[in-house]
Design an enzyme around this catalytic site. Structure first.
Site, PDB file in Angstrom:
ATOM      1  N   ASP A  98      -8.874   6.528   6.551  1.00  0.00           N
ATOM      2  CA  ASP A  98      -8.795   7.581   6.819  1.00  0.00           C
ATOM      3  C   ASP A  98      -9.940   8.502   6.550  1.00  0.00           C
ATOM      4  O   ASP A  98     -10.318   9.357   7.712  1.00  0.00           O
ATOM      5  CB  ASP A  98      -7.621   8.350   5.835  1.00  0.00           C
ATOM      6  CG  ASP A  98      -6.986   9.324   6.156  1.00  0.00           C
ATOM      7  OD1 ASP A  98      -7.406  10.032   7.363  1.00  0.00           O
ATOM      8  OD2 ASP A  98      -6.186   9.810   5.299  1.00  0.00           O
ATOM      9  N   LYS A 121     -14.422  -1.389  -1.929  1.00  0.00           N
ATOM     10  CA  LYS A 121     -14.783  -1.248  -3.204  1.00  0.00           C
ATOM     11  C   LYS A 121     -14.429  -2.268  -4.430  1.00  0.00           C
ATOM     12  O   LYS A 121     -13.990  -2.081  -5.417  1.00  0.00           O
ATOM     13  CB  LYS A 121     -14.192   0.190  -3.530  1.00  0.00           C
ATOM     14  CG  LYS A 121     -14.652   0.927  -4.957  1.00  0.00           C
ATOM     15  CD  LYS A 121     -15.942   1.598  -4.647  1.00  0.00           C
ATOM     16  CE  LYS A 121     -16.469   2.542  -5.740  1.00  0.00           C
ATOM     17  NZ  LYS A 121     -17.891   2.623  -5.513  1.00  0.00           N
ATOM     18  N   ASP A 137     -12.660   9.826   9.838  1.00  0.00           N
ATOM     19  CA  ASP A 137     -12.789  11.266   9.962  1.00  0.00           C
ATOM     20  C   ASP A 137     -14.335  11.747  10.002  1.00  0.00           C
ATOM     21  O   ASP A 137     -14.953  12.570  10.549  1.00  0.00           O
ATOM     22  CB  ASP A 137     -12.132  12.348   8.993  1.00  0.00           C
ATOM     23  CG  ASP A 137     -10.600  12.693   9.308  1.00  0.00           C
ATOM     24  OD1 ASP A 137     -10.234  11.938  10.441  1.00  0.00           O
ATOM     25  OD2 ASP A 137      -9.932  13.190   8.841  1.00  0.00           O
ATOM     26  N   ASP A 167     -18.573   3.598  -0.438  1.00  0.00           N
ATOM     27  CA  ASP A 167     -19.601   4.873  -0.674  1.00  0.00           C
ATOM     28  C   ASP A 167     -20.652   4.486  -0.195  1.00  0.00           C
ATOM     29  O   ASP A 167     -21.483   5.618   0.617  1.00  0.00           O
ATOM     30  CB  ASP A 167     -20.111   4.894  -2.237  1.00  0.00           C
ATOM     31  CG  ASP A 167     -20.081   3.837  -3.160  1.00  0.00           C
ATOM     32  OD1 ASP A 167     -19.693   2.524  -2.734  1.00  0.00           O
ATOM     33  OD2 ASP A 167     -20.387   3.693  -4.230  1.00  0.00           O
ATOM     34  N   TYR A 184      -1.170   4.587   0.179  1.00  0.00           N
ATOM     35  CA  TYR A 184      -0.075   5.806   0.710  1.00  0.00           C
ATOM     36  C   TYR A 184       1.408   5.078   0.722  1.00  0.00           C
ATOM     37  O   TYR A 184       2.293   5.963   0.833  1.00  0.00           O
ATOM     38  CB  TYR A 184      -0.264   5.633   2.318  1.00  0.00           C
ATOM     39  CG  TYR A 184      -1.636   6.516   2.747  1.00  0.00           C
ATOM     40  CD1 TYR A 184      -3.066   5.965   2.314  1.00  0.00           C
ATOM     41  CD2 TYR A 184      -1.715   7.722   3.170  1.00  0.00           C
ATOM     42  CE1 TYR A 184      -4.141   6.798   2.321  1.00  0.00           C
ATOM     43  CE2 TYR A 184      -2.943   8.480   3.580  1.00  0.00           C
ATOM     44  CZ  TYR A 184      -3.961   7.807   3.256  1.00  0.00           C
ATOM     45  OH  TYR A 184      -5.021   8.652   3.468  1.00  0.00           O
TER      46      TYR A 184
END
Ligand code: NAD
Length: 363
Positions: A245, A189, A249, A221, A143
């Protein structure tokens, strides 16, 4: 005296913040807390009035406050602002987090047992509910990393993390895990990303300070799959900005509604920004359909993390549980016709009333 900056923002922001304030007034009077609330403009409302979504007077107020109680910003009207830095989220929320050093975002994702039917998963996977805390790094990663550009047919975002940034968020997560079931899952990751390899090594180093917390690592994942396969297996999850993020959610959806999810954004001291995890919901603004519980539960986090008022925080949380057990539901969590449908304002009244009556029968 604790100073609280109230930034209601846009869309349903003012509606849900009004109910949050109602509950804060109730709990403050019951627990003899002295809270001073000062309102200021933010987001599209501030852009309309001043030409900037985060006017200097709002920032000054925030800097002089102990905590910020935030509604939501944005809406279709503001998507067309030509300068992206003047759009509500990018021009107000992101700079607020950065300027106030709010690098840790805590999102409790709780499925209340009385709302189990609102969860989209098979009932046997969520019987009795679940309680996951997602700790998301908020000021680093993709970001904010530079360069960030879009030139014709080529665009670049850059993911950067330093050992210091990872260390400080890891401490927040371990401390939170210590107060819960003492299990921390660090998500990365590391099979592909260099930042993730540094992340994994650093979190492992920090774990030496917390011998009573069981640390495990998992690829993002696999975590995304496990959240829908066995949500009850999680305690605290810590992860970087983008993964956090998305995963928060995903976890949010399992609790039945975005309208149930509070959040706290914290830095190194006790200052924090508290807001529901959802946006300004322009589709239901002014209809009375907004669920104020995410905002009311954010008020509980404000009391807990910025003011150290744990008893008052728990009082709000048990009042919410009590009102839900009483069968009261806003539109978004109405699972069947046997529930009592209430508006945003009525839900705020019920929670404030339950606090004042020490959680005797609501309504
Ligand atoms: P949203 O979270 O506002 O709404 C998504 C869906 O959830 C909508 O159907 C909405 O009606 C519903 N919903 C959200 N909160 C609810 C509540 N409390 N009670 C009942 N239903 C609720 O997301 P969106 O529609 O993608 O975004 C709308 C605007 O909000 C956009 O301008 C976006 O940029 C902005 N936004 C702001 C924030 C923030 O201020 N922190 C966060 C996300 C999105």
């Amino acid at each position: 005296m604790s100073k609280i900056a109230v930034l209601a923002g846009d869309g349903i922001g003012p509606e849900i913040i009004a109910e949050g304030l109602k509950v804060l007034h109730a709990v403050a009077s019951k627990h003899s807390l002295t809270l001073e609330f000062t309102e200021a403009l933010v987001g599209g409302a501030a852009y309309d009035a001043t030409g900037h979504p985060l006017p200097p007077e709002t920032l000054t107020l925030v800097q002089q406050s102990d905590a910020v109680f935030f509604g939501a910003v944005g809406g279709p009207k503001y998507d067309a602002i030509p300068d992206p830095n003047l759009r509500p989220e990018r021009g107000a929320l992101l700079p607020l987090r950065q300027k106030m050093g709010l690098y840790a975002n805590l999102r409790p994702c709780v499925l209340y047992s009385s709302l189990a039917a609102a969860c989209p998963l098979r009932p046997d996977l969520v019987e009795g509910g679940f309680d996951i805390l997602v700790v998301r790094e908020l000021t680093g990663g993709l970001y904010f990393g530079q360069p960030k550009l879009w030139e014709g047919d080529r665009a670049v975002d850059t993911c950067v993390y330093t050992r210091e940034e990872i260390t400080r968020i890891a401490h927040v997560a371990f401390k939170a895990a210590q107060k819960r079931d003492r299990r921390l899952l660090s998500v990365d990751k590391a099979n592909v990303l260099e930042t993730s390899r540094l992340w994994r090594e650093t979190v492992t180093q920090v774990s030496q300070d917390y011998p009573h917390v069981a640390l495990t690592h998992q690829l993002v994942d696999a975590t995304a799959m496990d959240l829908v396969r066995r949500p009850q297996s999680f305690d605290v999850i810590v992860t970087e900005n983008l993964f956090g993020d998305i995963l928060s959610d995903e976890a949010a959806q399992l609790t039945g509604s975005l309208g149930m999810l509070p959040s706290a954004s914290l830095g190194s001291g006790t200052f924090g920004l508290y807001e529901p995890s959802h946006g300004s919901a322009p589709d239901i603004t002014g209809t009375g359909k907004a669920n104020p519980l995410a905002t009311i539960l954010s008020a509980a986090l404000l009391l807990r993390y910025s003011l150290g008022a744990e008893e008052a925080a728990r009082d709000i949380e048990s009042a919410v549980t009590h009102v839900l057990q009483g069968g009261f539901r806003t539109s978004d969590i109405m699972e069947d016709q046997n529930c009592n449908h209430v508006t945003c304002r009525q839900m705020g009244d019920l929670v404030a009333g339950a606090i004042m009556r020490d959680n005797d029968a609501p309504g």
